[in-house]
Design a protein around this motif. Structure first.
Motif, PDB file in Angstrom:
ATOM      1  N   MET A  24       0.840  -1.223   0.000  1.00 37.28           N
ATOM      2  CA  MET A  24       0.000   0.000   0.000  1.00 37.28           C
ATOM      3  C   MET A  24       0.863   1.257   0.000  1.00 37.28           C
ATOM      4  O   MET A  24       1.885   1.315   0.669  1.00 37.28           O
TER       5      MET A  24
ATOM      6  N   LYS B 107      -8.706   1.799  -3.219  1.00 41.68           N
ATOM      7  CA  LYS B 107      -8.761   1.130  -1.905  1.00 41.68           C
ATOM      8  C   LYS B 107      -7.582   0.189  -1.692  1.00 41.68           C
ATOM      9  O   LYS B 107      -7.088   0.033  -0.582  1.00 41.68           O
ATOM     10  N   THR B 108      -7.144  -0.446  -2.750  1.00 40.88           N
ATOM     11  CA  THR B 108      -6.034  -1.391  -2.595  1.00 40.88           C
ATOM     12  C   THR B 108      -4.671  -0.716  -2.767  1.00 40.88           C
ATOM     13  O   THR B 108      -3.669  -1.230  -2.306  1.00 40.88           O
TER      14      THR B 108
END
Ligand SMILES: [Zn+2]
Length: 443
Positions: free
Chosen positions: A1, A45-46
């Motif tokens: 991330m 989101k990822t």
């Protein structure tokens, strides 16, 4: 991330470039003041771990609006001289008031008031020309607002300078540090108009502008009288004087350009001149209506400006977009002359192009400054929503702006200022009204 400072998740996003098309289910990530990515929410989101997540399920995210022409400090003259034609407005209303009242203090207070009003309405960059430009630049930096600060140049004495040479010297000084490579402030030259400068002064200005590589903006062909008087006194139209001075080129921003003939429009297009269209100011001062549909057909870059608050009287780019589109339709006798998409383009990327800032602002693209406005469409006047851009241009009011970022810094959150003291600005505005009224300047 990957870390990002802010992740904005609006219902819709209109990035303007690569196209004025509406994205749904997208997010915009901001890192170090710049747009890090515009991407589908699932990917965001990822990929990103944001410090701040801003979810706006009823809002559209757009590039911050660019006010391509104003005189910010004139907010303090708002309503001072209304319902007068331009020549009388200048000679009997505004110029006497300016001679009496313009000072560093007045410019500081008026500019701060204008910046707050503009940010509240989703404007993230303004192009200003006014006395004490060094104060305008300071105010912009202190309030973290983006500005093109153009130094005024005229042949006559004002409280700020005595003659063209002194204005030009001050203009040159401002171009150098601290604004040489400033993230928020860009400098420019603003000869007021052809009636305020001699050919000799234009010649000197041109040499200096070339030397310092700064752009030039000027009120041009604003009224029919301006053109007639120039013809009478010099035998040339204002445009011809600029042409002879070597100023008709890619660096020129022609403000207003209401009364242009077809040949002049063609020459402007060929030279790459941009136009700052100020439709409400032109209407209020009965200056005429600029042929914007013709300009766009000719390939000119068109930006939109509010002009100063004494001639508008609002610093509201939503109102300008709507008026620009409606006027263009009426004058071209063609309802598709300027579409909602085109009006939004003029108020964003068109403004950036006209100011020479298109590589850094004007659209929501990776790498550009995160100058953004989020507009709430969950209001009665925005229902129902068939076409987001149509709602923005034809049906939105500037107070629907909920959130504003400039270079990634949050300025407005749910309609509330984050760091601007609006009560303090209101109080200072009132103090100026009292001061000007007491000495009989305001009737
Ligand atoms: Zn102006």
């Amino acid at each position: 991330m990957q870390h990002c400072d802010t992740l904005i998740v609006p219902r819709w996003c209109v990035p303007v470039e690569p196209a004025v098309k509406v994205l749904e289910g997208h997010a915009v990530a901001i890192t170090d003041g710049r747009v890090a990515a515009v991407l589908p929410l699932e990917q965001a989101k990822t990929r990103f771990q944001p410090s701040v997540l801003v979810e706006r399920p009823d809002h559209v995210l757009i590039p911050g609006l660019i006010n391509a022409h104003t005189h910010a400090a004139m907010t303090l003259f708002r309503g001072l001289a209304d319902d007068m034609p331009l020549e009388a407005w200048l000679h009997e209303g505004i110029w006497p008031a300016e001679r009496r009242w313009v000072s560093a203090e007045m410019v500081r207070d008026g500019t701060e008031l204008a910046i707050a009003e503009m940010i509240r309405g989703g404007i993230t960059c303004f192009s200003d020309q006014y006395f004490y430009p060094e104060i305008v630049a300071e105010a912009a930096v202190d309030l973290s607002m983006r500005a093109v600060v153009a130094t005024p140049v005229v042949d006559f004495r004002t409280g700020w300078a005595n003659n063209a040479a002194e204005y030009l010297q001050k203009a040159a000084d401002l171009v150098h540090d601290p604004y040489a490579d400033h993230p928020l402030v860009t400098t420019a030259f603003a000869p007021h108009s052809t009636f305020a400068l001699s050919d000799e002064s234009f010649g000197e200005l041109r040499v200096l502008a070339d030397q310092l590589d700064v752009r030039v903006q000027i009120h041009l062909h604003e009224t029919a009288a301006e053109v007639e008087i120039s013809l009478r006194d010099t035998g040339k139209r204002p445009y011809e004087r600029l042409l002879d001075a070597g100023l008709v080129n890619r660096s020129l921003l022609a403000v207003h350009a209401v009364h242009m003939d077809d040949e002049e429009i063609a020459r402007f297009a060929e030279a790459g001149v941009s136009v700052a269209h100020c439709p409400n100011s032109n209407l209020k001062l009965a200056s005429g209506i600029a042929p914007i549909a013709k300009y766009r057909r000719a390939g000119l870059t068109v930006a939109i400006g509010t002009d100063g608050a004494a001639s508008n009287n609002m610093l509201d780019m939503f109102s300008e977009m709507r008026t620009a589109a409606l006027l263009a339709k009426a004058t071209a006798n063609d309802a598709s002359a300027v579409t909602a998409d085109e009006a939004l383009h003029m108020a964003t990327l068109g403004g950036a192009m006209a100011l020479g800032l298109e590589s850094s602002i004007g659209s929501i693209e990776t790498g550009k400054w995160a100058d953004l406005a989020c507009v709430n469409l969950r209001t009665l006047n925005s229902q129902p929503i068939y076409d987001v851009v149509s709602q923005l241009v034809y049906a939105s009011r500037c107070d629907q702006v909920a959130d504003v970022w400039i270079a990634g810094r949050r300025h407005l959150e749910n309609g509330q200022f984050v760091h601007i003291d609006s009560d303090g600005l209101l109080a200072r505005g009132n103090e100026w009204r009292d001061r000007m009224s007491e000495t009989g300047e305001v009737q």
